[in-house]
Design an enzyme around this catalytic site. Structure first.
Site, mmCIF file in Angstrom:
data_model
loop_
_atom_site.group_PDB
_atom_site.id
_atom_site.type_symbol
_atom_site.label_atom_id
_atom_site.label_comp_id
_atom_site.label_asym_id
_atom_site.label_seq_id
_atom_site.Cartn_x
_atom_site.Cartn_y
_atom_site.Cartn_z
ATOM 1 N N HIS A 54 20.978 -4.388 -2.153
ATOM 2 C CA HIS A 54 22.053 -3.390 -2.313
ATOM 3 C C HIS A 54 21.537 -1.970 -2.148
ATOM 4 O O HIS A 54 22.092 -1.036 -2.721
ATOM 5 C CB HIS A 54 22.735 -3.506 -3.683
ATOM 6 C CG HIS A 54 23.103 -4.898 -4.060
ATOM 7 N ND1 HIS A 54 24.355 -5.439 -3.818
ATOM 8 C CD2 HIS A 54 22.374 -5.883 -4.642
ATOM 9 C CE1 HIS A 54 24.379 -6.686 -4.249
ATOM 10 N NE2 HIS A 54 23.188 -6.994 -4.754
ATOM 11 N N SER A 72 12.135 18.859 17.572
ATOM 12 C CA SER A 72 13.448 19.473 17.736
ATOM 13 C C SER A 72 13.271 20.749 18.539
ATOM 14 O O SER A 72 12.260 21.443 18.407
ATOM 15 C CB SER A 72 14.027 19.800 16.358
ATOM 16 O OG SER A 72 14.948 20.869 16.460
ATOM 17 N N LYS A 123 10.499 19.660 12.552
ATOM 18 C CA LYS A 123 11.001 18.296 12.729
ATOM 19 C C LYS A 123 10.046 17.370 13.484
ATOM 20 O O LYS A 123 9.395 17.754 14.429
ATOM 21 C CB LYS A 123 12.346 18.314 13.491
ATOM 22 C CG LYS A 123 13.509 18.854 12.707
ATOM 23 C CD LYS A 123 13.837 18.085 11.438
ATOM 24 C CE LYS A 123 14.526 16.770 11.688
ATOM 25 N NZ LYS A 123 15.829 16.915 12.343
ATOM 26 N N GLU A 161 15.525 5.203 16.722
ATOM 27 C CA GLU A 161 16.974 5.472 16.758
ATOM 28 C C GLU A 161 17.591 4.971 18.058
ATOM 29 O O GLU A 161 18.667 4.384 18.069
ATOM 30 C CB GLU A 161 17.227 6.966 16.607
ATOM 31 C CG GLU A 161 16.849 7.510 15.246
ATOM 32 C CD GLU A 161 16.909 9.027 15.225
ATOM 33 O OE1 GLU A 161 17.880 9.570 14.694
ATOM 34 O OE2 GLU A 161 15.990 9.673 15.767
#
Ligand code: ARG
Length: 456
Positions: free
Chosen positions: A152, A273, A279, A286
């Site tokens: 969960h 980035s 970043k 992804e």
């Protein structure tokens, strides 16, 4: 090819609309392979004389050379790879006009596609084996690294990072079995089914099947030209595989974020980035996750194409390959990039443990300790639950409790309990088959290598 029946040429706009060359030319070498087997059979059965068969075969080999050396210039006016090759063959060797004897493009396209697909699936399987090896190596490397295990999305129990890797070994080895099944379902030779009903000529379907390394010729000529189940079986594999990939990638993306933080991804597999200098983004993971929809979409595309399609061949079937190629290319590229990425993943043990010791992930260990002291599990669960509630209210960790507080909730408390209340002990003591103890993980790794060898 069909001007006998027609008064007018096919309109250019129709030629453009109906051609499949942009999709099927990548099967050119496999198409020639199928044609060579076909013409050998025509020679052996006396349908063509041996000299004719030899000349056609030599012509086909010349076309093959032209394709390999990229001298072959196919034309969309000739609709597809099959007609292009036959036309060029006939230019080089007029006897090429006899090649299509006892054959239709309907059995030909199924044969060519199966030959191409078989090679591709074998390559993918090879890469999957490498991925599985990588995962076993990671399991070995991270056997003693402890991370929180979640249910969960809440901290549940400590687990070994090695155990986590092995969960993906199980998933991907099931994928190999699915892939093997896809290889098995395509293992029947369509040649000789003709347009749909076979041939009046005395062809030998067993011979072409053997020449092309199929297990046997297909058993029903109608089904042969109508069905694409062998493609579906590949898609089923690909969907299951990409679902696994998407979940694995998602875990690593999460655990790499500042909120979790214990997964360190290699710089070479991350991107920055254009605006935010700090970043370091997990783009490969992804994008792999982001390709899930395409793979599933390609399967749905074929399923809808096949739905209620009349027996036997319908031109709709020409649309079967676009999604297949896309799915194959995507799966191949994902496996290829995941192997080096995963093998370079590092774990920050301190951060993973910090997360864990701040929670109550050892609560089950206390309850099970009480069970060993003959407390019924339900009662133990209640006692530990109340203890956790007290800790949460008073902002305490288990290790902050004094003996009186322990005894208030757990009269069976003794010093032994404190000794087992560490993440290391928690893992070590979960020593049942398939569980997270280092001993079990070692066993699973060695069984894993054996299982891989048995599959190869
Ligand atoms: N290009 C076609 C395909 O890929 C070949 C078969 C065409 N057959 C036909 N009866 N028009 O399906």
């Amino acid at each position: 090819m069909w001007h006998g029946r027609f008064k007018h040429d096919t309109a250019k706009i129709v030629q453009d609309f109906t051609q499949s060359l942009d999709i099927d030319f990548r099967m050119s070498e496999h198409d020639i392979k199928g044609s060579i087997a076909h013409v050998k059979m025509l020679g052996a059965t006396g349908i063509l004389n041996q000299d004719e068969a030899n000349k056609i075969e030599a012509g086909l080999l010349k076309v093959l050379d032209e394709i390999k050396s990229e001298k072959f210039i196919p034309s969309e006016n000739l609709e597809d790879v099959h007609m292009n090759i036959e036309a060029r063959l006939t230019e080089l060797e007029p006897l090429g006009a006899k090649l299509h004897t006892a054959r239709s493009r309907n059995d030909q396209v199924a044969t060519t596609t199966k030959l191409y697909l078989r090679d591709k699936l074998l390559q993918i399987r090879e890469e999957l084996f490498n991925l599985l090896e990588t995962i076993l190596n990671n399991a070995d490397k991270h056997i003693n690294i402890i991370i929180p295990g979640y249910t969960h999305m809440q901290q549940a129990q400590p687990i070994s990072m090695g155990h986590y890797w092995l969960s993906w070994f199980e998933a991907f080895i099931r994928d190999v079995k699915k892939l093997n099944f896809a290889l098995e379902t395509l293992n029947e030779c369509p040649l000789g089914a003709g347009a749909l009903a076979g041939s009046t000529l005395p062809i030998n379907r067993f011979m072409t099947s053997e020449l092309l390394n199929f297990k046997n010729p297909t058993r029903n000529s109608l089904d042969t030209v109508a069905q694409r189940d062998y493609m579906l079986d590949y898609h089923f594999f690909a969907c299951e595989f990409i679902l696994h990939v998407s979940r694995l990638c998602n875990d690593l993306i999460n655990w790499n974020s500042q909120e979790f933080g214990w997964i360190i991804l290699p710089d070479e597999f991350c991107t920055g980035s254009s605006m935010m200098p700090q970043k370091k983004n997990p783009d490969v993971l992804e994008l792999s996750r982001g390709k899930t929809g395409q793979i599933i979409g390609n399967m749905i595309d074929l399923i809808i194409n096949l739905k209620a399609l009349p027996m036997t061949y319908d031109r709709d079937l020409q649309e079967d390959k676009r999604g297949l190629w896309s799915s194959i290319d995507t799966v191949e590229s994902i496996i290829k990039i995941l192997i080096p990425l995963l093998s370079a993943v590092e774990v920050n043990q301190d951060l993973a443990l910090k997360n864990l010791t701040e929670g109550y992930a050892l609560a089950t260990d206390i309850a099970e300790y009480l069970v060993m002291k003959n407390v019924p599990f339900r009662e133990a669960h209640l006692k530990v639950g109340k203890l956790v509630g007290f800790c949460v209210e008073n902002n305490l960790k288990f290790q902050d409790l004094n003996i009186t507080q322990w005894k208030n909730f757990i009269p069976e408390f003794d010093e032994e309990l404190l000794k087992i209340l560490t993440p290391e002990q928690s893992i070590k003591r979960r020593n049942v088959y398939g569980a997270t103890s280092p001993e079990q993980i070692k066993l699973q790794i060695s069984e894993g290598h054996e299982r891989l060898n048995n599959l190869i």
